[in-house]
Design a protein around this motif. Structure first.
Motif, mmCIF file in Angstrom:
data_model
loop_
_atom_site.group_PDB
_atom_site.id
_atom_site.type_symbol
_atom_site.label_atom_id
_atom_site.label_comp_id
_atom_site.label_asym_id
_atom_site.label_seq_id
_atom_site.Cartn_x
_atom_site.Cartn_y
_atom_site.Cartn_z
ATOM 1 N N HIS A 1 -56.151 74.099 28.587
ATOM 2 C CA HIS A 1 -57.500 74.439 29.052
ATOM 3 C C HIS A 1 -58.287 73.232 29.549
ATOM 4 N N GLY A 2 -57.670 72.061 29.557
ATOM 5 C CA GLY A 2 -58.410 70.877 29.983
ATOM 6 C C GLY A 2 -59.581 70.583 29.077
ATOM 7 N N ALA A 3 -59.373 70.779 27.776
ATOM 8 C CA ALA A 3 -60.438 70.607 26.785
ATOM 9 C C ALA A 3 -60.151 69.392 25.912
ATOM 10 N N VAL A 4 -61.199 68.818 25.361
ATOM 11 C CA VAL A 4 -61.071 67.738 24.385
ATOM 12 C C VAL A 4 -61.290 68.318 22.997
ATOM 13 N N ILE A 5 -60.398 67.967 22.077
ATOM 14 C CA ILE A 5 -60.505 68.413 20.685
ATOM 15 C C ILE A 5 -61.088 67.279 19.852
ATOM 16 N N LEU A 6 -62.124 67.591 19.105
ATOM 17 C CA LEU A 6 -62.749 66.641 18.184
ATOM 18 C C LEU A 6 -62.629 67.184 16.772
ATOM 19 N N ALA A 7 -62.053 66.387 15.889
ATOM 20 C CA ALA A 7 -61.939 66.768 14.480
ATOM 21 C C ALA A 7 -62.672 65.738 13.625
ATOM 22 N N PRO A 8 -63.912 66.047 13.213
ATOM 23 C CA PRO A 8 -64.655 65.116 12.351
ATOM 24 C C PRO A 8 -63.988 65.016 10.980
ATOM 25 N N ILE A 9 -64.210 63.888 10.328
ATOM 26 C CA ILE A 9 -63.706 63.683 8.965
ATOM 27 C C ILE A 9 -64.873 63.201 8.106
ATOM 28 N N PHE A 10 -65.288 64.063 7.187
ATOM 29 C CA PHE A 10 -66.367 63.733 6.259
ATOM 30 C C PHE A 10 -65.737 63.562 4.879
ATOM 31 N N PRO A 11 -65.472 62.331 4.453
ATOM 32 C CA PRO A 11 -64.677 62.106 3.248
ATOM 33 C C PRO A 11 -65.299 62.689 1.986
ATOM 34 N N ALA A 12 -64.439 63.050 1.049
ATOM 35 C CA ALA A 12 -64.889 63.360 -0.305
ATOM 36 C C ALA A 12 -65.312 62.063 -0.992
ATOM 37 N N GLY A 13 -66.050 62.197 -2.086
ATOM 38 C CA GLY A 13 -66.396 61.030 -2.873
ATOM 39 C C GLY A 13 -67.498 60.167 -2.297
ATOM 40 N N LEU A 14 -68.291 60.703 -1.376
ATOM 41 C CA LEU A 14 -69.432 59.942 -0.872
ATOM 42 C C LEU A 14 -70.518 59.914 -1.947
ATOM 43 N N ILE A 15 -70.879 58.732 -2.392
ATOM 44 C CA ILE A 15 -71.903 58.518 -3.419
ATOM 45 C C ILE A 15 -71.374 58.940 -4.789
ATOM 46 N N ASP A 16 -71.025 60.210 -4.950
ATOM 47 C CA ASP A 16 -70.443 60.704 -6.200
ATOM 48 C C ASP A 16 -68.930 60.760 -6.023
ATOM 49 N N PRO A 17 -68.163 59.954 -6.762
ATOM 50 C CA PRO A 17 -66.716 59.905 -6.556
ATOM 51 C C PRO A 17 -66.003 61.217 -6.853
ATOM 52 N N ASP A 18 -66.667 62.112 -7.587
ATOM 53 C CA ASP A 18 -66.038 63.384 -7.936
ATOM 54 C C ASP A 18 -66.419 64.520 -6.989
ATOM 55 N N ASP A 19 -67.297 64.239 -6.034
ATOM 56 C CA ASP A 19 -67.768 65.309 -5.157
ATOM 57 C C ASP A 19 -66.769 65.589 -4.043
ATOM 58 N N HIS B 1 -67.629 68.570 -1.980
ATOM 59 C CA HIS B 1 -68.294 69.655 -1.250
ATOM 60 C C HIS B 1 -69.328 69.184 -0.228
ATOM 61 N N ASN B 2 -69.743 67.937 -0.270
ATOM 62 C CA ASN B 2 -70.906 67.390 0.440
ATOM 63 C C ASN B 2 -71.288 68.080 1.744
ATOM 64 N N PHE B 3 -70.425 68.050 2.750
ATOM 65 C CA PHE B 3 -70.794 68.500 4.102
ATOM 66 C C PHE B 3 -71.057 69.997 4.197
ATOM 67 N N LYS B 4 -70.522 70.784 3.277
ATOM 68 C CA LYS B 4 -70.542 72.246 3.408
ATOM 69 C C LYS B 4 -71.960 72.808 3.427
ATOM 70 N N PHE B 5 -72.866 72.138 2.733
ATOM 71 C CA PHE B 5 -74.227 72.649 2.594
ATOM 72 C C PHE B 5 -75.218 71.888 3.476
ATOM 73 N N ILE B 6 -74.692 71.158 4.465
ATOM 74 C CA ILE B 6 -75.443 70.479 5.514
ATOM 75 C C ILE B 6 -76.130 69.198 5.036
ATOM 76 N N SER B 7 -76.928 69.298 3.984
ATOM 77 C CA SER B 7 -77.688 68.143 3.508
ATOM 78 C C SER B 7 -77.157 67.732 2.139
ATOM 79 N N TYR B 8 -76.838 66.437 2.008
ATOM 80 C CA TYR B 8 -76.275 65.948 0.744
ATOM 81 C C TYR B 8 -76.766 64.526 0.492
ATOM 82 N N ARG B 9 -77.599 64.375 -0.520
ATOM 83 C CA ARG B 9 -78.062 63.060 -0.982
ATOM 84 C C ARG B 9 -78.516 62.162 0.173
#
Length: 272
Positions: free
Chosen positions: A70-88, A90-98
């Motif tokens: 299709h002549g399209a560009v694919i972008l796959a963002p990577i929002f790592p786990a463990g941002l701020i809280d090493p056990d987290d 879920h961060n990105f799923k709820f839009i706003s996180y810490r």
């Protein structure tokens, strides 16, 4: 072509390495960029948002043939786990996180991509599965004007357009939280796809009272991801939002299993 030019193309076209975002180098992305992008128009941009497992490169690779066709560009963002809280996880799923607004982070990454490649950054196609499906429909509430289409895959937790329910079960005090109201008229203009496997009936991960991604009342939206996506469909349709709903036979909770229907949905729209 000079050797230096060949090396540049090797890493900037085709399937790229993982790239650090310049706005926040904790966040990353990878791309698939066809070697022969159309010269007479901006290329469609298709964003595939990963779920809890952060399998962004796997989704990017699965979309390579689609991109080339299709002549399209694919972008796959990577929002790592463990941002701020090493056990987290879920961060990105709820839009706003810490203090991190993941919708803004995605838009900034898109701006970075558009600065390097001739893509249509103003209106892009967005698909997410599982945790990515959670992000996708909440992003739709915030930025319908930026979406050419939204494909919502098997979210374990849904947000209904309902001002009587607290965020994230509903949209009570949405404007106070996010700084902008929901524009229903704009959402109605976005082609919306919902997709889930017919065997996506495991419940252990999505019925977990007491965990950080639980709110009492979530159980009222359905026991399985199928039931919850059907609840979201009814909520959308009650608000005048048209939905194409796909129940993919024989598929459980596997993003790769529903991806062919996503390719079909986006491909039909791009072909128009």
């Amino acid at each position: 072509m000079r050797k230096a030019d060949m090396t540049s193309v090797l890493y900037t076209h085709g399937s790229t390495p993982v790239v650090a975002s310049q706005v926040d180098q904790r966040l990353h992305y990878c791309l698939h960029v066809p070697l022969d992008l159309p010269s007479d128009r901006l290329a469609p941009l298709v964003v595939i948002q990963h779920g809890t497992g952060r399998t962004a490169q796997k989704y990017r690779t699965a979309m390579r043939d689609f991109a080339d066709q299709h002549g399209a560009v694919i972008l796959a963002p990577i929002f790592p786990a463990g941002l701020i809280d090493p056990d987290d996880v879920h961060n990105f799923k709820f839009i706003s996180y810490r203090g991190i607004r993941f919708d803004h982070m995605l838009l900034t990454i898109i701006d970075e991509v558009a600065a390097r490649y001739p893509v249509d950054a103003h209106r892009f196609y967005l698909h997410g599965f599982s945790g990515g499906g959670q992000f996708t429909h909440r992003f739709l509430f915030l930025h319908p004007d930026r979406l050419a289409a939204a494909s919502i895959g098997a979210p374990g937790r849904i947000t209904q357009l309902d001002d009587s329910l607290p965020w994230w079960l509903g949209t009570k005090e949405f404007e106070q939280r996010f700084g902008k109201p929901i524009d229903l008229a704009a959402i109605r203009r976005v082609p919306v796809h919902m997709v889930v496997g017919s065997e996506d009936d495991d419940t252990f991960e999505i019925n977990n009272p007491g965990d950080s991604n639980w709110m009492d009342g979530c159980e009222k939206t359905g026991l399985t991801r199928i039931e919850r996506l059907q609840t979201l469909r009814r909520n959308f349709e009650a608000n005048g939002i048209s939905v194409k709903f796909d129940l993919v036979e024989g598929v459980g909770h596997r993003g790769m299993g529903v991806l062919p229907t996503v390719r079909q949905f986006f491909g039909d729209l791009i072909a128009r």
